[in-house]
Design a protein around this motif. Structure first.
Motif, PDB file in Angstrom:
ATOM      1  N   GLU A  37     -10.738  16.811   2.882  1.00 55.04           N
ATOM      2  CA  GLU A  37     -11.083  15.473   3.351  1.00 55.04           C
ATOM      3  C   GLU A  37     -10.231  14.389   2.692  1.00 55.04           C
ATOM      4  O   GLU A  37      -9.972  13.338   3.293  1.00 55.04           O
ATOM      5  CB  GLU A  37     -12.573  15.219   3.128  1.00 55.04           C
ATOM      6  CG  GLU A  37     -13.439  16.003   4.108  1.00 55.04           C
ATOM      7  CD  GLU A  37     -14.874  16.164   3.671  1.00 55.04           C
ATOM      8  OE1 GLU A  37     -15.223  15.756   2.539  1.00 55.04           O
ATOM      9  OE2 GLU A  37     -15.680  16.713   4.462  1.00 55.04           O
ATOM     10  N   VAL A  38      -9.792  14.629   1.480  1.00 50.78           N
ATOM     11  CA  VAL A  38      -8.916  13.670   0.803  1.00 50.78           C
ATOM     12  C   VAL A  38      -7.560  13.613   1.503  1.00 50.78           C
ATOM     13  O   VAL A  38      -7.028  12.528   1.783  1.00 50.78           O
ATOM     14  CB  VAL A  38      -8.751  14.045  -0.683  1.00 50.78           C
ATOM     15  CG1 VAL A  38      -7.743  13.121  -1.368  1.00 50.78           C
ATOM     16  CG2 VAL A  38     -10.102  13.976  -1.391  1.00 50.78           C
ATOM     17  N   GLU A  39      -6.996  14.778   1.795  1.00 47.19           N
ATOM     18  CA  GLU A  39      -5.706  14.780   2.490  1.00 47.19           C
ATOM     19  C   GLU A  39      -5.847  14.239   3.913  1.00 47.19           C
ATOM     20  O   GLU A  39      -4.934  13.580   4.425  1.00 47.19           O
ATOM     21  CB  GLU A  39      -5.121  16.192   2.502  1.00 47.19           C
ATOM     22  CG  GLU A  39      -4.655  16.651   1.132  1.00 47.19           C
ATOM     23  CD  GLU A  39      -3.601  17.743   1.200  1.00 47.19           C
ATOM     24  OE1 GLU A  39      -2.824  17.758   2.187  1.00 47.19           O
ATOM     25  OE2 GLU A  39      -3.561  18.589   0.292  1.00 47.19           O
ATOM     26  N   LEU A  40      -6.982  14.514   4.557  1.00 40.94           N
ATOM     27  CA  LEU A  40      -7.220  13.946   5.885  1.00 40.94           C
ATOM     28  C   LEU A  40      -7.280  12.430   5.804  1.00 40.94           C
ATOM     29  O   LEU A  40      -6.727  11.727   6.660  1.00 40.94           O
ATOM     30  CB  LEU A  40      -8.526  14.501   6.460  1.00 40.94           C
ATOM     31  CG  LEU A  40      -9.004  13.890   7.782  1.00 40.94           C
ATOM     32  CD1 LEU A  40      -7.967  14.087   8.890  1.00 40.94           C
ATOM     33  CD2 LEU A  40     -10.346  14.499   8.203  1.00 40.94           C
ATOM     34  N   GLY A  41      -7.941  11.895   4.786  1.00 38.30           N
ATOM     35  CA  GLY A  41      -8.008  10.447   4.614  1.00 38.30           C
ATOM     36  C   GLY A  41      -6.639   9.817   4.442  1.00 38.30           C
ATOM     37  O   GLY A  41      -6.340   8.770   5.025  1.00 38.30           O
ATOM     38  N   HIS A  42      -5.793  10.462   3.642  1.00 39.77           N
ATOM     39  CA  HIS A  42      -4.426   9.953   3.465  1.00 39.77           C
ATOM     40  C   HIS A  42      -3.668   9.978   4.795  1.00 39.77           C
ATOM     41  O   HIS A  42      -2.936   9.023   5.124  1.00 39.77           O
ATOM     42  CB  HIS A  42      -3.686  10.794   2.427  1.00 39.77           C
ATOM     43  CG  HIS A  42      -4.000  10.449   1.007  1.00 39.77           C
ATOM     44  ND1 HIS A  42      -3.759   9.199   0.473  1.00 39.77           N
ATOM     45  CD2 HIS A  42      -4.551  11.194  -0.002  1.00 39.77           C
ATOM     46  CE1 HIS A  42      -4.126   9.187  -0.804  1.00 39.77           C
ATOM     47  NE2 HIS A  42      -4.616  10.379  -1.115  1.00 39.77           N
ATOM     48  N   ALA A  43      -3.825  11.056   5.553  1.00 38.71           N
ATOM     49  CA  ALA A  43      -3.118  11.178   6.830  1.00 38.71           C
ATOM     50  C   ALA A  43      -3.578  10.113   7.822  1.00 38.71           C
ATOM     51  O   ALA A  43      -2.761   9.516   8.540  1.00 38.71           O
ATOM     52  CB  ALA A  43      -3.331  12.574   7.410  1.00 38.71           C
ATOM     53  N   LEU A  44      -4.879   9.852   7.878  1.00 41.58           N
ATOM     54  CA  LEU A  44      -5.401   8.811   8.769  1.00 41.58           C
ATOM     55  C   LEU A  44      -4.867   7.441   8.369  1.00 41.58           C
ATOM     56  O   LEU A  44      -4.456   6.640   9.226  1.00 41.58           O
ATOM     57  CB  LEU A  44      -6.925   8.806   8.741  1.00 41.58           C
ATOM     58  CG  LEU A  44      -7.636   9.956   9.441  1.00 41.58           C
ATOM     59  CD1 LEU A  44      -9.126   9.930   9.119  1.00 41.58           C
ATOM     60  CD2 LEU A  44      -7.424   9.892  10.946  1.00 41.58           C
ATOM     61  N   ALA A  45      -4.884   7.149   7.073  1.00 43.42           N
ATOM     62  CA  ALA A  45      -4.391   5.857   6.599  1.00 43.42           C
ATOM     63  C   ALA A  45      -2.908   5.686   6.934  1.00 43.42           C
ATOM     64  O   ALA A  45      -2.473   4.593   7.334  1.00 43.42           O
ATOM     65  CB  ALA A  45      -4.622   5.733   5.096  1.00 43.42           C
ATOM     66  N   ASP A  46      -2.136   6.756   6.784  1.00 40.31           N
ATOM     67  CA  ASP A  46      -0.712   6.675   7.130  1.00 40.31           C
ATOM     68  C   ASP A  46      -0.525   6.333   8.598  1.00 40.31           C
ATOM     69  O   ASP A  46       0.361   5.525   8.953  1.00 40.31           O
ATOM     70  CB  ASP A  46      -0.029   8.011   6.826  1.00 40.31           C
ATOM     71  CG  ASP A  46       0.152   8.250   5.331  1.00 40.31           C
ATOM     72  OD1 ASP A  46       0.029   7.280   4.555  1.00 40.31           O
ATOM     73  OD2 ASP A  46       0.403   9.410   4.937  1.00 40.31           O
ATOM     74  N   GLU A  47      -1.332   6.939   9.478  1.00 36.14           N
ATOM     75  CA  GLU A  47      -1.220   6.646  10.907  1.00 36.14           C
ATOM     76  C   GLU A  47      -1.583   5.194  11.213  1.00 36.14           C
ATOM     77  O   GLU A  47      -1.075   4.613  12.179  1.00 36.14           O
ATOM     78  CB  GLU A  47      -2.122   7.583  11.711  1.00 36.14           C
ATOM     79  CG  GLU A  47      -1.678   9.034  11.735  1.00 36.14           C
ATOM     80  CD  GLU A  47      -0.342   9.238  12.428  1.00 36.14           C
ATOM     81  OE1 GLU A  47       0.036   8.372  13.264  1.00 36.14           O
ATOM     82  OE2 GLU A  47       0.338  10.247  12.141  1.00 36.14           O
TER      83      GLU A  47
END
Length: 222
Positions: free
Chosen positions: A56-66
């Protein structure tokens, strides 16, 4: 008469600042996506050498990048996961446990991004805080639902009446799906622990082929 016309023309200018901005405007203005999660739920979110990591942490980073912003993670106790959404102190929650709040009238959910085990709703340490924060009848219904249906679709909760944010969040998820990033994260963190993304999109896993049985030898033949 001219004065009246001037006053009428000023009304939209005075009322405009009072109109509620969409959540995505706040996210872009501050330059960060505020994400609530728990920090003791491996492999989803946990601390390693005092640093947050996990699916979920890496997913959060990926969403923020988008969304072209940074990810601002806010660890909270399990029984406070949804409080920040209702108060406006966080933008989204990334947690399997948040799925138990599907009937919350103040929240809505993004498009599904995967599937996860229903055991976090049926009981145990994963589900205790959130299901207890619901009304007793709701918690009981959710517990029965989780135990009967097993794996459930995972989606991201946020405050209702933010259509532009909903659109931006769903677009970000769709990009992560189409680029293969979600599959990559699932393989990295959830291999052998959760169904694949294909299952979340309605594809039934194919059964493994059974080995062909060899005919038994006739004991009468030499």
């Amino acid at each position: 008469m001219r004065l009246l016309h001037c006053l009428l023309a000023l009304i939209p200018l005075v009322a405009a600042p009072l109109a509620r901005a969409d959540l995505i405007d706040d996210v872009w203005e501050r330059g960060s996506l505020r994400i609530a999660l728990v920090d003791d739920a491996p492999p989803y979110s946990f601390r390693q050498d005092d640093k947050l990591t996990g699916y979920e942490v890496e997913l959060g980073h990926a969403l923020a990048d988008e969304l072209n912003v940074k990810a601002d993670f806010i660890p909270v106790p399990r029984d406070k996961l949804l409080d920040g959404l209702r108060s406006g102190s966080v933008d989204i929650v990334l947690s399997r446990e948040a799925q138990a709040a599907r009937d919350d009238q103040q929240l809505e959910f993004s498009e599904p991004y995967g599937v996860g085990g229903g055991q976090q709703i049926a009981g145990g340490t994963d589900s205790g805080g959130l299901t207890q924060s619901l009304a007793p009848s709701q918690a009981q219904d959710k517990s029965a639902e989780g135990s009967e249906k097993g794996p459930q679709e995972q989606a991201i909760p946020f405050l209702k009446e933010n259509p532009a944010f909903r659109s931006a969040l769903n677009n970000a998820l769709n990009k992560l799906k189409s680029s293969g990033r979600l599959d990559e994260l699932s393989r990295k963190w959830l291999e052998g622990q959760a169904p694949s993304q294909a299952a979340s999109e309605g594809e039934k896993p194919q059964p493994s082929p059974q080995p062909e049985s060899k005919p038994e030898a006739d004991p009468e033949q030499p």
